[in-house]
Design a protein around this motif. Structure first.
Motif, PDB file in Angstrom:
ATOM      1  N   TRP A 184       0.846  -1.323  -0.002  1.00 26.49           N
ATOM      2  CA  TRP A 184       0.108  -0.172   0.176  1.00 26.49           C
ATOM      3  C   TRP A 184       0.830   1.324   0.089  1.00 26.49           C
ATOM      4  O   TRP A 184       0.495   2.200  -0.786  1.00 26.49           O
ATOM      5  N   LEU A 185       1.933   1.320   0.947  1.00 30.97           N
ATOM      6  CA  LEU A 185       2.689   2.359   0.836  1.00 30.97           C
ATOM      7  C   LEU A 185       3.592   2.689  -0.513  1.00 30.97           C
ATOM      8  O   LEU A 185       3.660   3.761  -0.947  1.00 30.97           O
ATOM      9  N   ALA A 186       4.073   1.610  -1.111  1.00 31.25           N
ATOM     10  CA  ALA A 186       4.405   1.546  -2.459  1.00 31.25           C
ATOM     11  C   ALA A 186       3.650   2.272  -3.457  1.00 31.25           C
ATOM     12  O   ALA A 186       4.148   3.132  -4.300  1.00 31.25           O
ATOM     13  N   GLU A 187       2.473   1.886  -3.277  1.00 29.97           N
ATOM     14  CA  GLU A 187       1.301   2.374  -4.396  1.00 29.97           C
ATOM     15  C   GLU A 187       1.071   3.989  -4.066  1.00 29.97           C
ATOM     16  O   GLU A 187       1.024   4.776  -5.127  1.00 29.97           O
ATOM     17  N   ASN A 188       1.166   4.120  -3.017  1.00 28.91           N
ATOM     18  CA  ASN A 188       0.321   5.641  -2.638  1.00 28.91           C
ATOM     19  C   ASN A 188       1.387   6.413  -2.375  1.00 28.91           C
ATOM     20  O   ASN A 188       1.155   7.729  -2.445  1.00 28.91           O
ATOM     21  N   PHE A 189       2.558   6.168  -1.631  1.00 23.10           N
ATOM     22  CA  PHE A 189       3.597   7.181  -1.327  1.00 23.10           C
ATOM     23  C   PHE A 189       5.015   6.359  -1.556  1.00 23.10           C
ATOM     24  O   PHE A 189       5.802   6.267  -0.818  1.00 23.10           O
ATOM     25  N   PRO A 190       5.343   6.448  -3.048  1.00 22.16           N
ATOM     26  CA  PRO A 190       6.498   5.646  -3.214  1.00 22.16           C
ATOM     27  C   PRO A 190       7.685   6.292  -2.756  1.00 22.16           C
ATOM     28  O   PRO A 190       8.593   5.700  -2.381  1.00 22.16           O
ATOM     29  N   GLY A 191       7.821   7.610  -2.376  1.00 21.24           N
ATOM     30  CA  GLY A 191       9.108   8.124  -1.701  1.00 21.24           C
ATOM     31  C   GLY A 191       9.291   7.775  -0.410  1.00 21.24           C
ATOM     32  O   GLY A 191      10.361   7.581   0.027  1.00 21.24           O
ATOM     33  N   ARG A 192       8.137   7.661   0.474  1.00 21.70           N
ATOM     34  CA  ARG A 192       8.318   6.987   1.669  1.00 21.70           C
ATOM     35  C   ARG A 192       8.761   5.545   1.722  1.00 21.70           C
ATOM     36  O   ARG A 192       9.477   5.184   2.680  1.00 21.70           O
ATOM     37  N   TYR A 193       7.958   4.762   0.701  1.00 22.80           N
ATOM     38  CA  TYR A 193       8.377   3.573   0.597  1.00 22.80           C
ATOM     39  C   TYR A 193       9.806   3.207   0.423  1.00 22.80           C
ATOM     40  O   TYR A 193      10.417   2.507   0.870  1.00 22.80           O
ATOM     41  N   ASN A 194      10.381   4.078  -0.502  1.00 22.61           N
ATOM     42  CA  ASN A 194      11.837   4.149  -0.968  1.00 22.61           C
ATOM     43  C   ASN A 194      12.687   4.282   0.277  1.00 22.61           C
ATOM     44  O   ASN A 194      13.784   3.832   0.756  1.00 22.61           O
ATOM     45  N   TYR A 195      12.129   5.094   0.944  1.00 20.01           N
ATOM     46  CA  TYR A 195      12.995   5.625   2.435  1.00 20.01           C
ATOM     47  C   TYR A 195      13.122   4.631   3.277  1.00 20.01           C
ATOM     48  O   TYR A 195      14.028   4.334   4.023  1.00 20.01           O
ATOM     49  N   ILE A 196      11.787   3.824   3.534  1.00 20.50           N
ATOM     50  CA  ILE A 196      11.946   2.779   4.467  1.00 20.50           C
ATOM     51  C   ILE A 196      12.543   1.669   4.146  1.00 20.50           C
ATOM     52  O   ILE A 196      13.317   0.939   4.964  1.00 20.50           O
ATOM     53  N   THR A 197      12.563   1.232   2.790  1.00 26.71           N
ATOM     54  CA  THR A 197      13.246   0.148   2.353  1.00 26.71           C
ATOM     55  C   THR A 197      14.594   0.181   1.813  1.00 26.71           C
ATOM     56  O   THR A 197      15.142  -0.763   1.097  1.00 26.71           O
TER      57      THR A 197
END
Length: 194
Positions: free
Chosen positions: A135-148
């Protein structure tokens, strides 16, 4: 030919055994931050520890009788263990109550969670995390990349794996002591035998 190889191997192992104290020092150094975190949290949050020791299991506690006494014993064991293992002082003796504490923690806290310290991919908690990350990757890709960016997030299962590992390390210290040259035990024994 095999006999000659075995002889060379035995000679190499024998030569390396002069440095066996390094392994015992490494075990002690590895255990120090682990023991420190447990001791520090119990000392600073002593009242919370007492409450957790006494609360029923349905309330997330351990349900122990005499929670103040057991919390005090746990704190005293961890603080004394931290000091003694750091100095290599009374290492074998101190390993005993530390192993008892680790066994109690394993049986009461970690055993119900199984073996794994980190939940495997099949666990429901891991599947929920995967759904959140998707869900994070779809809706907030920047935050997803930061977390992973530095690796995949995982769910702590809190199983027996780490506690059993620490128990084995303490067992090694019980049988072999704090090591030559780098422990107070070594120097005290050396002075007493002169």
């Amino acid at each position: 030919m095999i006999k000659k190889i075995m002889h060379y191997f035995d000679s190499a192992v024998s030569a390396c055994s002069r440095y066996d104290f390094i392994a015992l020092l490494c075990i002690r150094l590895y255990l120090l931050p682990v023991i420190y975190v447990g001791a520090y949290s119990k000392v600073v949050g002593f009242n919370e520890s007492v409450a957790w020791f006494g609360a029923s299991s349905s309330d997330g506690g351990l349900g122990l009788p005499l929670p103040f006494l057991f919390a005090f014993l746990a704190v005293a064991t961890e603080v004394a263990g931290l000091i003694c293992i750091a100095l290599g002082l009374f290492t074998r003796v101190m390993a005993i109550p530390m192993m008892i504490l680790m066994s109690a923690a394993s049986a009461m806290v970690h055993l119900p969670r199984g073996w794994l310290a980190i939940a495997d991919k099949g666990a429901e908690s891991s599947q929920r995390l995967a759904g959140l990350l998707s869900w994070l990757a779809e809706n907030f890709p920047g935050r997803y990349n930061y977390i992973t960016e530095f690796g995949d997030p995982v769910i702590l299962n809190n199983g027996m794996e780490f506690a059993a590992t620490y128990f084995v390390m303490l067992l090694v210290l019980f049988f072999y002591g704090g090591g030559r040259f780098v422990s107070m035990d070594f120097w005290i024994r050396k002075r007493l035998t002169q």
